[in-house]
Design a protein around this motif. Sequence first.
Motif, mmCIF file in Angstrom:
data_model
loop_
_atom_site.group_PDB
_atom_site.id
_atom_site.type_symbol
_atom_site.label_atom_id
_atom_site.label_comp_id
_atom_site.label_asym_id
_atom_site.label_seq_id
_atom_site.Cartn_x
_atom_site.Cartn_y
_atom_site.Cartn_z
ATOM 1 N N PRO A 340 1.087 1.279 -6.054
ATOM 2 C CA PRO A 340 1.242 0.196 -5.071
ATOM 3 C C PRO A 340 0.385 0.472 -3.847
ATOM 4 O O PRO A 340 -0.031 1.615 -3.604
ATOM 5 N N PRO A 341 0.092 -0.569 -3.036
ATOM 6 C CA PRO A 341 -0.869 -0.408 -1.930
ATOM 7 C C PRO A 341 -0.549 0.735 -0.983
ATOM 8 O O PRO A 341 -1.427 1.535 -0.658
ATOM 9 N N GLU A 342 0.700 0.837 -0.529
ATOM 10 C CA GLU A 342 1.022 1.866 0.465
ATOM 11 C C GLU A 342 0.899 3.263 -0.123
ATOM 12 O O GLU A 342 0.362 4.176 0.515
ATOM 13 N N GLN A 343 1.376 3.421 -1.376
ATOM 14 C CA GLN A 343 1.268 4.730 -2.007
ATOM 15 C C GLN A 343 -0.185 5.086 -2.301
ATOM 16 O O GLN A 343 -0.607 6.240 -2.193
ATOM 17 N N ARG A 344 -0.982 4.081 -2.678
ATOM 18 C CA ARG A 344 -2.403 4.334 -2.926
ATOM 19 C C ARG A 344 -3.108 4.765 -1.639
ATOM 20 O O ARG A 344 -3.938 5.668 -1.639
ATOM 21 N N ARG A 345 -2.757 4.122 -0.527
ATOM 22 C CA ARG A 345 -3.389 4.487 0.742
ATOM 23 C C ARG A 345 -3.074 5.941 1.094
ATOM 24 O O ARG A 345 -3.951 6.694 1.536
ATOM 25 N N LYS A 346 -1.821 6.336 0.897
ATOM 26 C CA LYS A 346 -1.434 7.711 1.215
ATOM 27 C C LYS A 346 -2.185 8.717 0.347
ATOM 28 O O LYS A 346 -2.638 9.759 0.831
ATOM 29 N N LYS A 347 -2.290 8.404 -0.962
ATOM 30 C CA LYS A 347 -3.002 9.314 -1.853
ATOM 31 C C LYS A 347 -4.468 9.431 -1.464
ATOM 32 O O LYS A 347 -5.042 10.531 -1.453
ATOM 33 N N LEU A 348 -5.111 8.279 -1.174
ATOM 34 C CA LEU A 348 -6.516 8.315 -0.778
ATOM 35 C C LEU A 348 -6.695 9.048 0.546
ATOM 36 O O LEU A 348 -7.650 9.812 0.726
ATOM 37 N N GLN A 349 -5.772 8.800 1.517
ATOM 38 C CA GLN A 349 -5.874 9.485 2.806
ATOM 39 C C GLN A 349 -5.736 11.000 2.609
ATOM 40 O O GLN A 349 -6.463 11.788 3.227
ATOM 41 N N GLN A 350 -4.823 11.397 1.741
ATOM 42 C CA GLN A 350 -4.639 12.823 1.464
ATOM 43 C C GLN A 350 -5.891 13.423 0.851
ATOM 44 O O GLN A 350 -6.304 14.527 1.212
ATOM 45 N N LYS A 351 -6.520 12.665 -0.079
ATOM 46 C CA LYS A 351 -7.743 13.160 -0.711
ATOM 47 C C LYS A 351 -8.868 13.279 0.310
ATOM 48 O O LYS A 351 -9.619 14.273 0.299
ATOM 49 N N VAL A 352 -8.989 12.288 1.203
ATOM 50 C CA VAL A 352 -10.029 12.345 2.231
ATOM 51 C C VAL A 352 -9.805 13.540 3.153
ATOM 52 O O VAL A 352 -10.749 14.259 3.508
ATOM 53 N N TRP A 412 -12.950 3.628 -0.779
ATOM 54 C CA TRP A 412 -11.713 3.106 -1.389
ATOM 55 C C TRP A 412 -10.614 2.974 -0.340
ATOM 56 O O TRP A 412 -9.855 2.007 -0.344
ATOM 57 N N LEU A 413 -10.531 3.952 0.552
ATOM 58 C CA LEU A 413 -9.502 3.906 1.585
ATOM 59 C C LEU A 413 -9.727 2.736 2.525
ATOM 60 O O LEU A 413 -8.783 2.044 2.927
ATOM 61 N N ALA A 414 -10.983 2.491 2.892
ATOM 62 C CA ALA A 414 -11.293 1.365 3.775
ATOM 63 C C ALA A 414 -10.929 0.047 3.108
ATOM 64 O O ALA A 414 -10.432 -0.880 3.749
ATOM 65 N N GLU A 415 -11.149 -0.025 1.794
ATOM 66 C CA GLU A 415 -10.782 -1.248 1.078
ATOM 67 C C GLU A 415 -9.275 -1.479 1.113
ATOM 68 O O GLU A 415 -8.802 -2.579 1.387
ATOM 69 N N VAL A 416 -8.504 -0.419 0.837
ATOM 70 C CA VAL A 416 -7.037 -0.548 0.821
ATOM 71 C C VAL A 416 -6.520 -0.898 2.210
ATOM 72 O O VAL A 416 -5.655 -1.761 2.362
ATOM 73 N N GLU A 417 -7.034 -0.235 3.243
ATOM 74 C CA GLU A 417 -6.563 -0.508 4.603
ATOM 75 C C GLU A 417 -6.923 -1.923 5.028
ATOM 76 O O GLU A 417 -6.219 -2.545 5.811
ATOM 77 N N GLY A 418 -8.002 -2.442 4.477
ATOM 78 C CA GLY A 418 -8.365 -3.818 4.800
ATOM 79 C C GLY A 418 -7.432 -4.831 4.177
ATOM 80 O O GLY A 418 -7.281 -5.942 4.668
ATOM 81 N N ARG A 419 -6.778 -4.429 3.068
ATOM 82 C CA ARG A 419 -5.878 -5.360 2.380
ATOM 83 C C ARG A 419 -4.432 -5.254 2.841
ATOM 84 O O ARG A 419 -3.663 -6.197 2.725
ATOM 85 N N LEU A 420 -4.058 -4.060 3.361
ATOM 86 C CA LEU A 420 -2.675 -3.872 3.802
ATOM 87 C C LEU A 420 -2.422 -4.605 5.110
ATOM 88 O O LEU A 420 -3.349 -4.826 5.896
ATOM 89 N N PRO A 421 -1.153 -4.950 5.395
ATOM 90 C CA PRO A 421 -0.834 -5.549 6.700
ATOM 91 C C PRO A 421 -1.144 -4.572 7.821
ATOM 92 O O PRO A 421 -1.237 -3.365 7.632
#
Length: 555
Positions: A340-352, A412-421
């Motif tokens: 899901p979007p929020e979990q994906r953002r956290k995983k990508l942020q952790q990877k970055v 990928w993180l920028a894309e997800v953050e652009g889609r999240l509220p």
Amino acid sequence: MSWGIELWDQFDNLEKHTQWGIDILEKYIKFVKERTEIELSYAKQLRNLAKKYQPKKNSKEEEEYRYTACKAFLSTLNEMNDYAGQHEVISENMTSHITVELARYVQELKQERKSYFHDGRKAQQHIEICWKQLESSKRRFERDCKEADRAQQYFEKMDADINVTKADVEKARQQAQVRHQMAEDSRADYSSILQKFNHEQHEYYHTHIPNIFQKIQEMEERRILRIGESMKTYAEVDRQVIPIIGKCLDEIVKAAESIDQKNDSQLVIEAYKSGFEPPGDIEFEDYTQPMKRTVSDNSLSNSRGEGKPELKFGGKSKGKLWPFIKKNKGAAPEDFSNLPPEQRRKKLQQKVDELNKEIQKEMDQRDAITKMKDVYLKNPQMGDPASLDHKLTEVSQNIDKLRLEAQKFEAWLAEVEGRLPARSDQARRQSGMYEAQNPTTVNNCAQDRESSPDGSYTEEQSQESEVKVLATDFDDEFDDEEPLPAIGTCKALYTFEGQNEGTISVVEGETLYVIEEDKGDGWTRIRRNEEEGYVPTSYVEVYLDKNAKGAKTYI
């Protein structure tokens, strides 16, 4: 802060999390048990050591202990026996106060957990049965409506045929009425079951599951408190016999008292919360539209001459409405698009963040090697500066690889953050350190992702490009005196800001000339007027001219 409200769709994750909690408790019990075995072994070795150096009776050694130094040594040996006894006390107290009690508590915890998840599965099975009943009644309603409509059409056809006897017409009319009554009965049954299902579903998501999950949350918080209390007991048992290490024990108590079960519960929510809303009520699908012209009991021809009714029946169900029914299988994609979007953002942020730490580590190593090389240059007797060149090159290559990897995940993180509220500033990723060192703009034009019914995300088409050509390679490519001929044209699918040396900026929809195909590195060389450069191959649609090979076409 309730798991029943926040984690309504995370049944399986909570089951795994609570099992993990039990495993942690059992691991802690094993740790304490091994500590008690070490204490017993240490005490035994101390006693054997003291016994070994005890003076033998009726021997010359016994006479030597008249001297004060020897008496002091004998007193030391006696104290060692007492010291060994204290370690035996530690082992006994830890066994009785921690391992035995926690082992009993783990068994109770397993039974309690089993009971709660058994109730949860029963609730799941019940709502699934209700759903199947609803689907069955809806299909029966649909079938009866179609049969009633066919009977009505057959009656109208018989009524319009002058060659058909009145008895046959009356029989067709009665059959149409029977089918119509069956459709009405099916409609009433479908409506009743639908109302029941919506009630059961509301009870399931707003009463049964919240109550079960609330009990699981309380059970988990008790487990957290229990392990914290055991840690304090662990320290107090040791403190009674080893005052000299009181400072270390204070730190253990401090660590145990810092446990916050509420904070742990909030972390579970942040880890598993999908961000989706519970499903709403199912709307009633009316299949009686074609039945409005059914003939009455007093007329055989009141609908003669009317046009053929248009059949419109709803399609099949689009899938089950609760996320625990269907699960994705297979390896997780690199960009975590299955989350899901929020979990994906956290995983990508952790990877970055991990990549940024690795980059910083490599840069620190490079600085250290550079400083060492400077020392060797100033003092050749300390070492050969050339011996560090290979290591310095290897570290620089590692930095370049890590930066490219970080660019990919940041895109990928920028894309997800652009889609999240919009989120608070504190929730934004902290990557200023790396951006200050590598300010290259990351461009990302990945296609939209669609949410699947089970809460996972699938990516239709990935447009991210990994930069694999260094700036020095571009310099060599542009040293040609004669411009390359065009081998085709291309259309820019997305806007690309070519900020690296050797790249060229393009605007979405722009048409340009292709002068060199993609050689497998993800880049295509293009020309606009006198300007040449590389763009990501995935950003353009290429149209090669088969007849242009060897032709000298210039722009």
